[in-house]
Write a protein that holds these residues in place. Structure first.
Motif, PDB file in Angstrom:
ATOM      1  N   LYS A 105       0.636  -1.152   0.068  1.00  0.00           N
ATOM      2  CA  LYS A 105      -0.159   0.013  -0.056  1.00  0.00           C
ATOM      3  C   LYS A 105       0.948   1.174   0.134  1.00  0.00           C
ATOM      4  O   LYS A 105       1.972   1.410   0.672  1.00  0.00           O
ATOM      5  N   LEU A 106       0.471   2.251  -0.556  1.00  0.00           N
ATOM      6  CA  LEU A 106       1.033   3.354  -0.539  1.00  0.00           C
ATOM      7  C   LEU A 106       0.932   4.185   0.760  1.00  0.00           C
ATOM      8  O   LEU A 106      -0.154   3.864   1.533  1.00  0.00           O
ATOM      9  N   LYS A 107       1.876   4.966   1.415  1.00  0.00           N
ATOM     10  CA  LYS A 107       1.764   5.451   2.750  1.00  0.00           C
ATOM     11  C   LYS A 107       2.216   6.912   2.631  1.00  0.00           C
ATOM     12  O   LYS A 107       3.012   7.316   1.655  1.00  0.00           O
ATOM     13  N   ASN A 108       1.875   7.590   3.536  1.00  0.00           N
ATOM     14  CA  ASN A 108       2.193   9.327   3.827  1.00  0.00           C
ATOM     15  C   ASN A 108       3.567   9.360   3.580  1.00  0.00           C
ATOM     16  O   ASN A 108       4.330   8.724   4.134  1.00  0.00           O
ATOM     17  N   GLY A 109       3.957  10.510   2.782  1.00  0.00           N
ATOM     18  CA  GLY A 109       5.338  10.664   2.501  1.00  0.00           C
ATOM     19  C   GLY A 109       5.959  10.082   1.066  1.00  0.00           C
ATOM     20  O   GLY A 109       7.099  10.424   0.650  1.00  0.00           O
TER      21      GLY A 109
END
Ligand code: MF3
Ligand code: CO
Ligand code: CO
Length: 264
Positions: free
Chosen positions: A86-90
């Protein structure tokens, strides 16, 4: 060495393919957020291309590539395969879309920033975008691909203390996904230079690293990463050389053709 000069009819088909590739990037934009997996992005793009656009995602099955888009995150340079991660903050991510419509290809990619990204990441995303446009602004009949286009990109990137990946380049495009000429994003005296002529169609897609230029291929045989683990960013457009300059076939909304160079 065969560079195919496209006819008016072929260029019209490439305008359509280019627009579809751009529209898939527009479609996916609101989904590119923390928490979504790159596999989910892949499925959305695949289904949109097939069911809505009645077109074909070029990467799927290309030389054995298993997915319909490339999703390169952070230190991944290009050709990263969508996964359940999953994509994550930053994070920063490049999404690369290539669409086939009526036998012709359109190829374009953009960077997306997930949530709050670092100053360093923002700077790299901006510089890589400027590198693409420094290249595009150098395209006109009579200009040379290496000594004008490639050299200008490299000069710009290095003046900003970034490096240009040399192991991968842009490419001619048309009926084939990748055709001649190779489009280097740096100067090389070793490769034969090509003088641009109206009707030539190709991509410019500089891969710009925050650190050193060295890259390596992962064991999956597709994903390219920076050797020093530094961030990498890339933007891509497909274009045609016109009688007076260049027409970008994958232009996004709000982007304009280079001043004084566009034919339409
Ligand atoms: N779209 C990439 C390019 O800009 C090529 C991806 S090849 C794939 O040339 F097989 F990985 F899709
Ligand atoms: Co390309
Ligand atoms: Co591409």
């Amino acid at each position: 060495m065969a560079i195919f000069i496209k006819t008016k009819e072929e260029i019209e088909k490439m305008r359509v393919a280019g627009r579809l590739a751009k529209e898939t990037l527009d479609m996916i934009t609101p989904y590119v957020e923390a928490g979504i997996s790159t596999n989910e992005l892949d499925k959305l793009c695949h289904d949109y291309t097939i069911n809505v656009q009645k077109a074909v995602p070029a990467p799927l099955g290309y030389k054995g590539f298993p997915k319909s888009i490339c999703t390169s995150v952070n230190h991944q340079v290009c050709h990263a395969i969508p996964s359940n991660k999953k994509l994550k903050n930053g994070d920063i991510i490049n999404i690369d879309i290539t669409t086939i419509k009526d036998e012709y290809h359109g190829d374009t990619s953009r960077m997306f920033e997930i949530g709050k990204t670092s100053v360093k990441a923002k700077r790299l995303v901006k510089i890589s975008y400027e590198c693409l446009w420094v290249g595009i602004n150098s395209v006109r009949p009579g200009a040379y691909l290496i000594k004008d286009v490639g050299a200008a990109i490299q000069r710009y990137a290095e003046a900003k203390n970034c490096s240009v990946v040399q192991d991968y380049c842009g490419h001619g495009i048309g009926r084939a996904f990748h055709e001649e000429p190779q489009v280097l994003h740096y100067f090389s005296p070793k490769t034969e230079d090509v003088m641009l002529q109206p009707g030539m169609t190709f991509t410019i897609e500089p891969m710009i690293n925050a650190g050193k230029l060295a890259v390596k291929l992962l064991p999956d045989k597709w994903t390219v990463v920076t050797k020093d683990h530094s961030l990498s960013a890339q933007w891509e457009h497909t274009m045609v050389v016109t009688d007076t300059g260049v027409e970008v076939l994958t232009l996004s909304d709000g982007e304009s053709q280079p001043l004084g160079l566009s034919s339409k």
